[in-house]
Design an enzyme around this catalytic site. Structure first.
Site, PDB file in Angstrom:
ATOM      1  N   ASP A  35       0.939  -1.221  -0.252  1.00 16.02           N
ATOM      2  CA  ASP A  35      -0.145   0.118  -0.204  1.00 16.02           C
ATOM      3  C   ASP A  35       0.802   1.202   0.081  1.00 16.02           C
ATOM      4  O   ASP A  35       1.913   1.396   0.860  1.00 16.02           O
ATOM      5  CB  ASP A  35      -0.702   0.018   1.352  1.00 16.02           C
ATOM      6  N   ASP A 174     -10.789  -4.775  -0.416  1.00 16.57           N
ATOM      7  CA  ASP A 174      -9.602  -4.331   0.101  1.00 16.57           C
ATOM      8  C   ASP A 174     -10.214  -3.586   1.664  1.00 16.57           C
ATOM      9  O   ASP A 174     -10.976  -2.650   1.389  1.00 16.57           O
ATOM     10  CB  ASP A 174      -8.945  -3.704  -0.268  1.00 16.57           C
TER      11      ASP A 174
HETATM   12  C1  DX5 Z   1      -6.818   0.831   3.575  1.00 10.81           C
HETATM   13  C2  DX5 Z   1      -5.607  -0.128   2.833  1.00 10.81           C
HETATM   14  C3  DX5 Z   1      -5.567  -1.616   2.949  1.00 10.81           C
HETATM   15  C4  DX5 Z   1      -5.431  -1.829   4.436  1.00 10.81           C
HETATM   16  C5  DX5 Z   1      -6.388  -3.010   4.800  1.00 10.81           C
HETATM   17  O1  DX5 Z   1      -6.308   2.108   3.293  1.00 10.81           O
HETATM   18  O2  DX5 Z   1      -5.748   0.033   1.312  1.00 10.81           O
HETATM   19  O3  DX5 Z   1      -4.890  -2.429   2.309  1.00 10.81           O
HETATM   20  O4  DX5 Z   1      -4.120  -2.365   4.542  1.00 10.81           O
HETATM   21  O5  DX5 Z   1      -6.252  -3.134   6.287  1.00 10.81           O
HETATM   22  P1  DX5 Z   1      -7.210  -4.270   6.965  1.00 10.81           P
HETATM   23  O6  DX5 Z   1      -7.191  -5.411   6.447  1.00 10.81           O
HETATM   24  O7  DX5 Z   1      -6.666  -4.126   8.441  1.00 10.81           O
HETATM   25  O8  DX5 Z   1      -8.554  -3.460   6.849  1.00 10.81           O
END
Ligand code: DX5
Length: 217
Positions: A35, A174
């Site tokens: 990310d 996601d």
């Molecule tokens: C959110 C990111 C995600 C995040 C998801 O802004 O794009 O990839 O890391 O995290 P979790 O799985 O903890 O919601």
């Protein structure tokens, strides 16, 4: 529907033990998501392309750019960062790219798959004219910026609609994916599951991945 894929996002991994944490899960990951945030498109910042020099993995990378107007030079920074890594796809946000089609074409011209992401409030109509250019659509199930947020069930109808339109497309979700939510996303039609805190904050990361797969069978 295409095969279910599990994509750990390293956002919640321990940065001082990054290689170790990646080594632990790589045999159980279809892609590994990196990310990238710019503190403009989202209210948070992460390391940029230099992060790709800090680890190695045999798992192809999924680069999720939460970045306003990524230029060709900026994209090349990721593509060229580490010749030992394979980049599967670069995902850009519809809301962040004025010339979205051009940006997607540029990514494809570098032999990297192009994907487009939309935030929870962005309608599917915003990407209908680029659907034939992309190999994957990311439907965000949280507002992008932070891991550990709650899954937004109101996004499910959008996933259903996209699956109806594109039976063979990789549809990625996601945000807030865990044992309670993954099956909701998959029942709606998603097949590519990104999870960060659920995996990296588990005592046993491999078990967490296996349980996640089991929960969507
Ligand atoms: C959110 C990111 C995600 C995040 C998801 O802004 O794009 O990839 O890391 O995290 P979790 O799985 O903890 O919601």
């Amino acid at each position: 529907m295409p095969k279910i894929k599990i994509v750990p996002s390293i956002l919640s991994a321990k940065m001082d033990k990054l290689q170790e944490e990646i080594d632990e899960i790589e045999d159980y990951s279809d892609l590994l998501q990196v990310d990238v945030m710019d503190n403009v498109f989202v209210p948070n910042i992460t390391p940029q392309a230099e992060l790709l020099k800090k680890f190695n993995t045999k798992v192809p990378l999924d680069i999720h750019l939460m970045v306003k107007e990524p230029s060709e030079e900026y994209l090349m920074g990721f593509i060229d960062a580490n010749p030992n890594l394979k980049i599967n796809n670069i995902t850009v946000h519809q809301e962040a790219c004025e010339y979205l089609g051009k940006t997607l074409d540029f990514i494809k011209s570098k032999n990297v798959k192009a994907a487009v992401a939309i935030n929870p409030k962005t309608p599917l109509d915003a990407i209908t004219d680029v659907l034939d250019k992309v190999e994957m659509v990311l439907i965000m199930t949280v507002e992008p910026g932070f891991s550990g947020q709650g899954f937004m069930e109101e996004v499910l109808p959008k996933i259903e609609k996209l699956r109806e339109l594109k039976p063979e497309l990789d549809i990625q979700v996601d945000g807030g994916i865990n044992l309670k939510t993954a099956h909701l996303a998959v029942s709606a039609g998603a097949n590519v599951l990104v999870a960060s805190s659920y995996i990296f904050k588990s005592e046993d990361k491999v078990k967490a991945i296996k349980d996640l797969l089991e929960s969507v069978k």
